[in-house]
Motif scaffolding. Structure first.
Motif, short mmCIF file in Angstrom:
data_model
loop_
_atom_site.label_atom_id
_atom_site.label_comp_id
_atom_site.label_asym_id
_atom_site.label_seq_id
_atom_site.Cartn_x
_atom_site.Cartn_y
_atom_site.Cartn_z
N PHE A 316 0.84 -1.20 0.00
CA PHE A 316 0.00 0.00 0.00
C PHE A 316 0.87 1.25 0.00
CE2 PHE A 316 -2.45 3.40 1.93
CZ PHE A 316 -3.66 3.31 1.26
N ALA A 317 1.90 1.25 0.83
CA ALA A 317 2.79 2.42 0.88
C ALA A 317 3.45 2.65 -0.47
CB ALA A 317 3.85 2.22 1.97
N ALA A 318 3.84 1.57 -1.14
CA ALA A 318 4.47 1.71 -2.45
C ALA A 318 3.49 2.26 -3.47
CB ALA A 318 5.01 0.35 -2.91
N ALA A 319 2.22 1.82 -3.40
CA ALA A 319 1.21 2.32 -4.32
C ALA A 319 0.97 3.82 -4.11
CB ALA A 319 -0.10 1.54 -4.13
N CYS A 320 0.95 4.24 -2.87
CA CYS A 320 0.78 5.67 -2.58
C CYS A 320 1.94 6.47 -3.16
CB CYS A 320 0.69 5.90 -1.07
SG CYS A 320 -0.88 5.40 -0.33
#
Length: 359
Positions: A316-320
């Motif tokens: 999720f952090a990478a997608a953000c």
């Protein structure tokens, strides 16, 4: 040249380094930093003028006693000067509290997960951390924390609102907890996010402290006041604790620039309340949209939201980040997302919606 190294304290072994929020990439696609609980607004009116006036004298040491700031704080909170102490942010004051109360053989209790500096500064002091898991709703388990008190307990942190979950401890449960704490154990109400609270059942720690000599309140200018880069916080506590804090303070730790900025910020409270109100409105919008998307979000009274993602946290952090916002991941647990500019919040919400649909 000798092959031996200087002897260091054994307590330092295994202590993690504090991890600050990742900054937005310079020149890259990432435009917004939602990884550190900062205020997205510039300094309050009058602050830059005050700091500019002080710049010409920073060849001199600052006022070590923070005389002007202490006077402003005394008037603002209606407390004696002898009950105040300043430091390099509330975390700096927290470390002073540990130096004053806890060492090898002592225990320090706090909820977990909570502010990640607690285990670090506890171990640095040589004390033993006692971590009490949050409830399934990501709230302090005050009954379990009270049960964890032993004759070795010296200090208890209650982070209210809690970082990183944003959840709060309300008046009745806090009073019941404090009634169970021995009078010789210091309870620290860490209220770094106090200005963002809208739940009327959450007590103001300053009112609690007035009736309880073993309660200390921490506040900071880093969050709502927007002075994170200047490092100034303070404690309100009864005479013995406040005096100990002044003894353990780093000499000249709070710069004159920080002192002047804090004074000007206190005098701009109307503008402060307007900005905080705008952020609270954005917080409400973000939480409601996340709920509509199907996310379960703990009720937050801080300037951030918490998404418990478990093993999907890193993804999720990478997608953000790929879409232009940096959030704060806690690997294997979840992400904390600061409420920022509306444009940044919009990007985060779009990523959250797409991520949930793809899961």
């Amino acid at each position: 040249m000798s092959e031996t190294s200087p002897k260091l304290r054994a307590e330092l072994e295994g202590i993690p380094t504090y991890k600050p929020g990742k900054p937005a990439a310079a020149g890259g696609p990432t435009a917004y930093k939602l990884s550190s609980n900062e205020n997205p607004y510039p300094p309050l009116p009058g602050v830059l003028d005050s700091v500019s006036s002080a710049v010409s004298s920073f060849n001199r040491y600052p006022d070590m006693a923070c005389t002007g700031l202490m006077s402003e704080l005394s008037d603002r909170f209606g407390v004696p000067l002898a009950h105040l102490s300043t430091g390099t942010g509330s975390v700096g004051v927290a470390q002073q509290l540990l130096q004053a109360t806890s060492g090898p053989g002592d225990e320090v209790i706090y909820a977990w997960r909570s502010f990640e500096a607690y285990p670090i500064i506890t171990r640095i002091s040589g004390a033993t951390p006692v971590e009490v898991p949050l409830t399934p709703g990501d709230v302090h388990d005050l009954d379990a924390m009270a049960d964890a008190i032993t004759d070795r307990t010296r200090l208890i942190f209650v982070c209210n609102p809690n970082n990183p979950t944003g959840t709060v401890v309300r008046r009745a449960e806090l009073e019941r907890f404090l009634d169970r704490v021995p009078g010789d154990v210091l309870v620290v109400l860490d209220e770094a996010y106090r200005e963002f609270i809208r739940d009327t059942e959450v007590p103001d720690g300053v009112e609690i402290y007035r009736e309880r000599p073993n309660v200390c309140v921490l506040r900071t200018f880093s969050k709502a006041y927007g002075l994170a880069g200047l490092r100034v916080g303070f404690a309100i506590a009864h005479d013995p604790v406040a005096a100990a804090l002044r003894k353990t303070a780093v000499p000249f730790g709070v710069s004159q620039l920080a002192q002047e900025a804090a004074i000007a910020s206190l005098r701009a409270e109307d503008e402060l309340l307007g900005r905080v109100g705008a952020l609270v409105c954005e917080r409400t919008r973000v939480v409601e949209e996340l709920g509509a998307q199907g996310w379960t979000v703990p009720e937050t009274q801080a300037n951030f939201v918490w998404l418990r993602l478990g093993e999907r946290t890193a993804d999720f952090a990478a997608a953000c980040e790929e879409h232009g916002v940096v959030v704060r991941p806690f690997p294997g647990e979840g992400v904390r997302v600061t409420i920022g500019e509306s444009e940044a919040n919009d990007i985060f919400l779009k990523v959250a919606e797409a991520f949930r649909k793809a899961a």
